[in-house]
Scaffold this active site. Sequence first.
Site, PDB file in Angstrom:
ATOM      1  N   GLY A  55     -48.518 -73.381  19.724  1.00  0.00           N
ATOM      2  CA  GLY A  55     -48.249 -72.005  19.314  1.00  0.00           C
ATOM      3  C   GLY A  55     -48.599 -71.080  20.453  1.00  0.00           C
ATOM      4  O   GLY A  55     -49.342 -71.475  21.352  1.00  0.00           O
ATOM      5  N   CYS A  82     -51.670 -79.287  21.527  1.00  0.00           N
ATOM      6  CA  CYS A  82     -51.825 -78.026  22.251  1.00  0.00           C
ATOM      7  C   CYS A  82     -52.604 -77.015  21.402  1.00  0.00           C
ATOM      8  O   CYS A  82     -53.770 -77.220  21.120  1.00  0.00           O
ATOM      9  CB  CYS A  82     -50.466 -77.497  22.686  1.00  0.00           C
ATOM     10  SG  CYS A  82     -50.599 -76.264  23.970  1.00  0.00           S
ATOM     11  N   TYR A  83     -51.950 -75.934  20.940  1.00  0.00           N
ATOM     12  CA  TYR A  83     -52.645 -74.978  20.065  1.00  0.00           C
ATOM     13  C   TYR A  83     -53.258 -75.695  18.865  1.00  0.00           C
ATOM     14  O   TYR A  83     -54.376 -75.396  18.451  1.00  0.00           O
ATOM     15  CB  TYR A  83     -51.638 -73.919  19.584  1.00  0.00           C
ATOM     16  CG  TYR A  83     -52.213 -72.895  18.630  1.00  0.00           C
ATOM     17  CD1 TYR A  83     -52.808 -71.734  19.106  1.00  0.00           C
ATOM     18  CD2 TYR A  83     -52.147 -73.086  17.253  1.00  0.00           C
ATOM     19  CE1 TYR A  83     -53.339 -70.790  18.230  1.00  0.00           C
ATOM     20  CE2 TYR A  83     -52.674 -72.156  16.367  1.00  0.00           C
ATOM     21  CZ  TYR A  83     -53.265 -71.009  16.863  1.00  0.00           C
ATOM     22  OH  TYR A  83     -53.778 -70.085  15.988  1.00  0.00           O
ATOM     23  N   HIS A 169     -48.371 -82.069  25.740  1.00  0.00           N
ATOM     24  CA  HIS A 169     -47.229 -82.231  24.826  1.00  0.00           C
ATOM     25  C   HIS A 169     -46.622 -83.632  24.909  1.00  0.00           C
ATOM     26  O   HIS A 169     -45.754 -83.888  25.732  1.00  0.00           O
ATOM     27  CB  HIS A 169     -46.146 -81.186  25.160  1.00  0.00           C
ATOM     28  CG  HIS A 169     -46.568 -79.801  24.827  1.00  0.00           C
ATOM     29  ND1 HIS A 169     -46.430 -79.269  23.574  1.00  0.00           N
ATOM     30  CD2 HIS A 169     -47.164 -78.842  25.565  1.00  0.00           C
ATOM     31  CE1 HIS A 169     -46.904 -78.044  23.552  1.00  0.00           C
ATOM     32  NE2 HIS A 169     -47.355 -77.759  24.758  1.00  0.00           N
ATOM     33  N   GLU A 171     -44.535 -84.888  22.943  1.00  0.00           N
ATOM     34  CA  GLU A 171     -43.156 -84.871  22.440  1.00  0.00           C
ATOM     35  C   GLU A 171     -42.140 -84.591  23.549  1.00  0.00           C
ATOM     36  O   GLU A 171     -40.944 -84.807  23.375  1.00  0.00           O
ATOM     37  CB  GLU A 171     -43.016 -83.845  21.308  1.00  0.00           C
ATOM     38  CG  GLU A 171     -43.100 -82.380  21.719  1.00  0.00           C
ATOM     39  CD  GLU A 171     -44.541 -81.854  21.835  1.00  0.00           C
ATOM     40  OE1 GLU A 171     -45.463 -82.678  21.956  1.00  0.00           O
ATOM     41  OE2 GLU A 171     -44.719 -80.620  21.832  1.00  0.00           O
ATOM     42  N   SER A 223     -13.367 -79.552   7.125  1.00  0.00           N
ATOM     43  CA  SER A 223     -12.872 -78.773   8.258  1.00  0.00           C
ATOM     44  C   SER A 223     -12.478 -79.692   9.401  1.00  0.00           C
ATOM     45  O   SER A 223     -11.812 -79.289  10.335  1.00  0.00           O
ATOM     46  CB  SER A 223     -13.958 -77.816   8.738  1.00  0.00           C
ATOM     47  OG  SER A 223     -15.020 -78.559   9.328  1.00  0.00           O
ATOM     48  N   GLY A 224     -12.937 -80.939   9.325  1.00  0.00           N
ATOM     49  CA  GLY A 224     -12.708 -81.830  10.454  1.00  0.00           C
ATOM     50  C   GLY A 224     -13.873 -81.804  11.427  1.00  0.00           C
ATOM     51  O   GLY A 224     -13.933 -82.575  12.366  1.00  0.00           O
ATOM     52  N   GLY A 225     -14.829 -80.899  11.176  1.00  0.00           N
ATOM     53  CA  GLY A 225     -16.039 -80.864  11.996  1.00  0.00           C
ATOM     54  C   GLY A 225     -16.934 -82.040  11.638  1.00  0.00           C
ATOM     55  O   GLY A 225     -16.703 -82.716  10.635  1.00  0.00           O
ATOM     56  N   VAL A 226     -17.959 -82.272  12.459  1.00  0.00           N
ATOM     57  CA  VAL A 226     -18.821 -83.442  12.265  1.00  0.00           C
ATOM     58  C   VAL A 226     -19.461 -83.443  10.876  1.00  0.00           C
ATOM     59  O   VAL A 226     -19.404 -84.435  10.149  1.00  0.00           O
ATOM     60  CB  VAL A 226     -19.956 -83.476  13.326  1.00  0.00           C
ATOM     61  CG1 VAL A 226     -20.819 -84.710  13.147  1.00  0.00           C
ATOM     62  CG2 VAL A 226     -19.384 -83.419  14.721  1.00  0.00           C
ATOM     63  N   ASP A 227     -20.048 -82.299  10.498  1.00  0.00           N
ATOM     64  CA  ASP A 227     -20.824 -82.282   9.262  1.00  0.00           C
ATOM     65  C   ASP A 227     -19.963 -82.536   8.029  1.00  0.00           C
ATOM     66  O   ASP A 227     -20.297 -83.390   7.199  1.00  0.00           O
ATOM     67  CB  ASP A 227     -21.573 -80.947   9.119  1.00  0.00           C
ATOM     68  CG  ASP A 227     -22.489 -80.690  10.302  1.00  0.00           C
ATOM     69  OD1 ASP A 227     -22.796 -81.658  11.021  1.00  0.00           O
ATOM     70  OD2 ASP A 227     -22.883 -79.530  10.518  1.00  0.00           O
ATOM     71  N   SER A 228     -18.869 -81.802   7.914  1.00  0.00           N
ATOM     72  CA  SER A 228     -18.069 -81.996   6.692  1.00  0.00           C
ATOM     73  C   SER A 228     -17.413 -83.371   6.702  1.00  0.00           C
ATOM     74  O   SER A 228     -17.228 -83.991   5.653  1.00  0.00           O
ATOM     75  CB  SER A 228     -17.045 -80.882   6.506  1.00  0.00           C
ATOM     76  OG  SER A 228     -16.048 -80.910   7.490  1.00  0.00           O
ATOM     77  N   SER A 229     -17.073 -83.903   7.879  1.00  0.00           N
ATOM     78  CA  SER A 229     -16.457 -85.231   7.939  1.00  0.00           C
ATOM     79  C   SER A 229     -17.443 -86.315   7.512  1.00  0.00           C
ATOM     80  O   SER A 229     -17.092 -87.228   6.765  1.00  0.00           O
ATOM     81  CB  SER A 229     -15.972 -85.544   9.359  1.00  0.00           C
ATOM     82  OG  SER A 229     -14.996 -84.615   9.742  1.00  0.00           O
ATOM     83  N   LYS A 366     -28.602 -82.887  13.645  1.00  0.00           N
ATOM     84  CA  LYS A 366     -27.226 -83.135  14.077  1.00  0.00           C
ATOM     85  C   LYS A 366     -27.025 -84.553  14.626  1.00  0.00           C
ATOM     86  O   LYS A 366     -26.057 -85.228  14.285  1.00  0.00           O
ATOM     87  CB  LYS A 366     -26.854 -82.114  15.163  1.00  0.00           C
ATOM     88  CG  LYS A 366     -25.388 -82.051  15.462  1.00  0.00           C
ATOM     89  CD  LYS A 366     -24.717 -81.224  14.409  1.00  0.00           C
ATOM     90  CE  LYS A 366     -23.292 -80.882  14.733  1.00  0.00           C
ATOM     91  NZ  LYS A 366     -22.757 -79.973  13.692  1.00  0.00           N
TER      92      LYS A 366
END
Length: 510
Positions: A55, A82-83, A169, A171, A223-229, A366
């Site tokens: 933070g 860290c914080y 960090h 990560e 829509s043909g986008g990744v998520d809706s597909s 994603k």
Amino acid sequence: MAHQLVIVLDFGGQYNQLIARRVRECGVYCEVHSYKTPISKLREMNPVGIIFTGGPNSVYLETSPTVSKEIFELGVPVLGLCYGCQLIAHLCGGKVSTAITSEYGKTETVYDTSSLLFKGLSEKNISWMSHTDYIEKIPEGFKNVAYTENCPTAAMECPERKLYGIQFHPEVNHTVDGTKMLHNFLYEICGCKGDWTMGEYAQTAIKSIREKVGDGKVLLALSGGVDSSVAAALLSKAVGDKLTCIFVDHGFMRKNEGDEVEAAFKDWDINFVRVNAKEQFMEKLRGVSDPETKRKTIGEEFIRVFEQEAKKIGKVDFLVQGTIYPDIIESGAGDAAVIKSHHNVGGLPDYVDFKEIIEPLRLLFKDEVRKLGEELGLSPVLVWRQPFPGPGLAIRIIGEITDEKLEILQDADWIFREEIAKAGLDKSINQYFAVLTNNRSVGVMGDGRTYDYTLALRAVTTTDFMTADFARIPYEVLETASSRIVNEVKSINRIVYDVTTKPPATIEWE
Ligand code: XMP
């Protein structure tokens, strides 16, 4: 879905989502929650581990984000980064002060490999530091388990109370063995089983969707986008032809894209409806050149067409939305987690009568959505598709849209994408496309004067699409794309490359 859960408690650090991803990459399910989450709620969630993030504040300021010490009594292992590490020190009676020399960047660090956190690691390696405050005195009962030249406590622990802190960090990729440290925390300290895999996720999701839907009818705007597909692929596996996907093709897709979407779903056991509505959309957009009016007009028409089509199905029980995890959780130290109701197609739920929304991707990032798509056997064309705005090429044609301009842009954009892929840059550049400006300029071709359009090429690298840098494409790639476009596409005689970052520009031109 009974996965073991690790909670990332968000204190406003910049790497919070990254921590969550790293944990998931270790095969453990993880959620980010605000530091303001009540202890009773945390207890209810029954986590196997809690990670405090970094933070921007100093723990000793009154206004800084903090938690109740009760959290240490839950019996759940806590790792502060860290914080988060400084906060553990502060709350447990140690002393945190401002360092004379702040540490930033790659730093040689010495680890005590008898600590479970650093088990199996080299005793000396590079870590990524970014801090001004440091732990001057560790709390009683704690042990120092790492140090650097300027930082006496680069890590500390109190295994009896299952409390651990790392000043740097792990990560971030720059920390050599960072993932291994998180892995150690999860498996050696929290006793994780590693029950978060895409295959397992898919099976559980399919089962629970099937139970929920029963004999109901399910509707999805594709829509043909990744998520809706990917959502469509998952639903189809779960409920087969109880699912109807409506794909409204507004005509502003990229070259061949409408057909690609149709082809990808042709053999799936679903009702797939493609509405070719280009003429309708063009009609509504005649004479429109203002970007916002274009967007609004397309949005409204989209809903109208979708609604018309949905009515034909009759009563719908469930509406599927491709909402993903980053759409849901807006973590931040300023406020408790805000739930955004993200609509892939703005406003749809108000227009279609249905009983319940299903959001089968709401737990996924994603890249996890892509993994799931692959797991489900979805076409790579859809799984690896770059983001594409809802209004499509309509907002990449500056000024009024005509059939001619649309064709010019589709052809030019196709060539640019082909050249980017040929150069092997299609995975490293996050979004790349052509824009047809409304500008004409004088050129010479053969022996004659031309007065044709200027085409702009846009390519950006970004992680969140909120900020972006223009991609440093090699000149040779730009040269090939430029000469091919001018030679192969009519009405273009000049190509420019957009070298603005976002901000001040945006990724799309309209
Ligand atoms: P800007 O142009 O705002 O774009 O920098 C950021 C990202 O959002 C995408 N974008 C959209 N996506 N509907 C969408 O689904 C839209 O209306 C829309 N407008 C922009 C854009 O392509 C970029 O990835």
